[in-house]
Design a protein around this motif. Structure first.
Motif, mmCIF file in Angstrom:
data_model
loop_
_atom_site.group_PDB
_atom_site.id
_atom_site.type_symbol
_atom_site.label_atom_id
_atom_site.label_comp_id
_atom_site.label_asym_id
_atom_site.label_seq_id
_atom_site.Cartn_x
_atom_site.Cartn_y
_atom_site.Cartn_z
ATOM 1 N N GLU A 116 0.816 -1.223 0.000
ATOM 2 C CA GLU A 116 0.000 0.000 0.000
ATOM 3 C C GLU A 116 0.847 1.270 0.000
ATOM 4 O O GLU A 116 0.545 2.232 -0.707
ATOM 5 C CB GLU A 116 -0.900 -0.021 1.235
ATOM 6 N N LYS A 117 1.940 1.215 0.810
ATOM 7 C CA LYS A 117 2.785 2.410 0.935
ATOM 8 C C LYS A 117 3.451 2.734 -0.407
ATOM 9 O O LYS A 117 3.461 3.887 -0.853
ATOM 10 C CB LYS A 117 3.840 2.158 2.022
ATOM 11 N N LYS A 120 1.019 4.179 -2.947
ATOM 12 C CA LYS A 120 0.727 5.600 -2.709
ATOM 13 C C LYS A 120 1.816 6.461 -3.370
ATOM 14 O O LYS A 120 1.523 7.442 -4.062
ATOM 15 C CB LYS A 120 0.684 5.836 -1.184
ATOM 16 N N GLN A 123 1.469 6.331 -7.075
ATOM 17 C CA GLN A 123 0.340 7.153 -7.539
ATOM 18 C C GLN A 123 0.774 8.618 -7.675
ATOM 19 O O GLN A 123 0.456 9.289 -8.666
ATOM 20 C CB GLN A 123 -0.825 7.036 -6.552
ATOM 21 N N GLU A 124 1.537 9.101 -6.671
ATOM 22 C CA GLU A 124 2.013 10.495 -6.717
ATOM 23 C C GLU A 124 2.952 10.704 -7.912
ATOM 24 O O GLU A 124 2.865 11.706 -8.611
ATOM 25 C CB GLU A 124 2.768 10.835 -5.419
ATOM 26 N N GLU A 147 -6.543 6.045 -7.207
ATOM 27 C CA GLU A 147 -5.998 4.950 -6.385
ATOM 28 C C GLU A 147 -6.131 3.629 -7.136
ATOM 29 O O GLU A 147 -7.062 3.458 -7.925
ATOM 30 C CB GLU A 147 -6.828 4.835 -5.099
#
Ligand code: SAM
Length: 238
Positions: A116-117, A120, A123-124, A147
């Motif tokens: 998940e980390k 993220k 995604q950025e 997401e």
């Protein structure tokens, strides 16, 4: 002419932050020089720099005009996660081709399965790439990188659109003409290993239109460009 994005630009006709640094330090622009600002809502402003300080560029708006590069349809690309930097290329090219939104998807055959980390962070990073591509290609909006969804979440979301185009190398039909009643289109592309047969069946059962992009197998980073080109062509946006 250099091009920047800023929301609510008309009521706040200045640029600050990293873009101001870029204008002043990298581009070495100064008072009297011209640039274009897009308000991310489809309007472009031709401007002249009226004042600059360390971290701020004030602009005089010379002309406001509707940006005419946006397609008449809102296309969401559902892109299964691929290895290495292939996603970077796919995101950049999808924005250039007119995608309005990109949704990364985790399907059965995805080799890349970040936690998940790191998703993220990715995604950025993809959002930055999408923003750069939007500036370079003259888009009137900043396409959003959403997401990551699971395959099942993606099926529900994608089949909600007016047309859901599922690109499958075993399909026998090509994409039909997309008529004016269709306003939202989703395009689904698999990972390097493709979709499993049960996944393909699930998509078809839920109303996705299973289409071929030709007789050759395209790489996962090539297929989105081909699919978006077909969608833009068939909807009169090319
Ligand atoms: N499983 C396939 C294989 O190894 O033969 C390859 C999958 S391909 C690298 C990745 C994705 O691109 C596919 O899941 C599909 O969505 C899309 N794709 C590639 N070629 C295609 C074609 N000719 N028609 C439709 N979709 C295609």
């Amino acid at each position: 002419m250099p091009r920047f994005f800023k929301e609510f630009f008309q009521s706040e006709p200045f640029i600050d932050g990293d873009d101001a640094k870029h204008i002043l330090r990298s581009l070495r622009m100064t008072v009297g020089e011209k640039l274009t600002v897009c308000d991310t809502k489809g309007f472009d402003y031709s401007c002249v720099i009226s004042a600059c300080s360390d971290n701020r560029v004030d602009l005089e708006i010379k002309e406001k005009r509707k940006n005419d590069t946006e397609p008449t349809i809102f296309v969401t690309l559902y892109l299964c996660l691929t290895k290495g930097d292939k996603m970077d290329l796919a995101v950049r090219q999808a924005v250039e081709m007119g995608a309005s939104q990109i949704v990364p998807v985790l399907s059965t055959n995805c080799v890349s399965r970040p936690d998940e980390k790191s998703l993220k962070k990715k995604q950025e990073r993809w959002q930055k790439i999408a923003d750069e591509a939007a500036g370079q290609s003259g888009r009137g909006i900043l396409p959003k990188v959403c997401e990551t969804l699971s395959f099942n979440e993606a099926v529900i979301s994608a089949t909600n659109d007016d047309l859901c185009v599922f690109c499958y190398e075993l399909a026998t039909e090509n994409l039909d003409t997309i008529d004016d009643n269709i306003k939202t289109v989703s395009v689904i592309i698999g990972p390097e290993g493709g979709f499993t047969v049960p996944e393909a069946e699930t998509l078809a059962k839920n109303g996705a239109k299973t289409v071929s992009l030709g007789k050759r197998i395209l790489r996962a980073e090539t297929a989105p460009v081909a699919a978006l080109a077909a969608v833009m062509l068939k909807s009169g946006n090319m």
